[in-house]
Write an enzyme that holds these catalytic residues in place. Sequence first.
Site, PDB file in Angstrom:
ATOM      1  N   GLU A   1     -77.913 -14.793  49.668  1.00  0.00           N
ATOM      2  CA  GLU A   1     -76.989 -15.856  50.086  1.00  0.00           C
ATOM      3  C   GLU A   1     -75.547 -15.369  49.995  1.00  0.00           C
ATOM      4  O   GLU A   1     -74.750 -15.540  50.918  1.00  0.00           O
ATOM      5  CB  GLU A   1     -77.179 -17.085  49.207  1.00  0.00           C
ATOM      6  CG  GLU A   1     -76.146 -18.178  49.415  1.00  0.00           C
ATOM      7  CD  GLU A   1     -75.907 -19.016  48.166  1.00  0.00           C
ATOM      8  OE1 GLU A   1     -75.004 -18.669  47.377  1.00  0.00           O
ATOM      9  OE2 GLU A   1     -76.620 -20.012  47.982  1.00  0.00           O
TER      10      GLU A   1
ATOM     11  N   ASP B   1     -82.343 -18.972  53.450  1.00  0.00           N
ATOM     12  CA  ASP B   1     -80.969 -19.260  53.860  1.00  0.00           C
ATOM     13  C   ASP B   1     -80.116 -17.998  53.821  1.00  0.00           C
ATOM     14  O   ASP B   1     -79.260 -17.779  54.693  1.00  0.00           O
ATOM     15  CB  ASP B   1     -80.357 -20.367  53.010  1.00  0.00           C
ATOM     16  CG  ASP B   1     -80.240 -20.024  51.536  1.00  0.00           C
ATOM     17  OD1 ASP B   1     -81.068 -19.233  51.028  1.00  0.00           O
ATOM     18  OD2 ASP B   1     -79.318 -20.548  50.878  1.00  0.00           O
TER      19      ASP B   1
END
Length: 347
Positions: free
Chosen positions: A59, A116
């Site tokens: 991330e 993500d």
Amino acid sequence: MRRWCALLLAASVALAPGLPASAQQAMINAGAWSAYKAKFLDPTGRIVDNGNGNISHSEGQGYGLLLAYLAANPADFEQIWYFTRTELLLRDDGLAVWKWDPNVKPHVADTNNATDGDMLIAYALALAGTAWKREDYILAASRMAQALLAETVGSSQGRTLLMPGTEGFTGSDRGDGPVVNPSYWIYEAIPVMSALAPSDAWKKLSDDGVELLKTMQFGPRKLPAEWVSLRDKPRPAEGFDAEFSYNAIRIPLYLARGGITDKALLMRLQKGMSQDGVPAIIDLTTGRPKTVLSDPGYRIVNDVVACVVDGTRLPGSALQFAPALYYPSTLQLLGLAYIGEKHPECL
């Protein structure tokens, strides 16, 4: 094949919200980016999460790449990408391991991915590759997007879902599965994933993500949980605190940056996540705030919503960037970049 891929992406992404069709203009000023990288960018190219034991993760690398792109800084982008590809892209499927810990050896102990993070990395590579005419970035982005589609985009009960990782979240992995994290839907990136790895599933993923958010109204404050079971109707997942927490704070920002300006949804989230106008960690069962998050990087999420909903100007505190912790500092720069590009009237 490579030239075809580059031309296809250049043509496709120019049509997506917020993406460059020609020469790039910096969306983050040089002073703010210099302050950010002085605080969080290690000389090796890793983004340091100083609120989490100084680890790095996919991330953070994805955010770092995106911010370097928004700052129009190819040298810093390449530095971050070097660490990412050499230290995190260790899996056989083309996705990144989620965590790199400087305090242990080997530095990677868990090879699961964080979806993500992968999407942020692929998105930033696609933007930079298009703007800076870097075919190698575009090809790397395409490989990651194809892996995301193959390994993490699934379906359940007619919904298209983004699994948080390749392991541990499906109905086969846990009794209340599938389990999703609604803050993993990066709406601005999904059209770019579709250009990189064409499939009708991407559009349905985006649409179903928004519809799921509308149904995730848990507790007195009607908020989504950080982790949500979708085995039956949506409910907070087992084994996790039933709370609206740090990850979820970014959901309204992701919606706005992705061009999803459903006022009812944004206002419900803003109202529910705030204590006296300030974002907070919320106990979903009682509706009580656990921790009030006063850092300008958290507060800017509400400021962005206010701008989108009724044109409210950002307060002076939102414009002053003095990075302290990695995560809220990242959100603040993403918020400022969005307002500067899409709503300069709010500055």
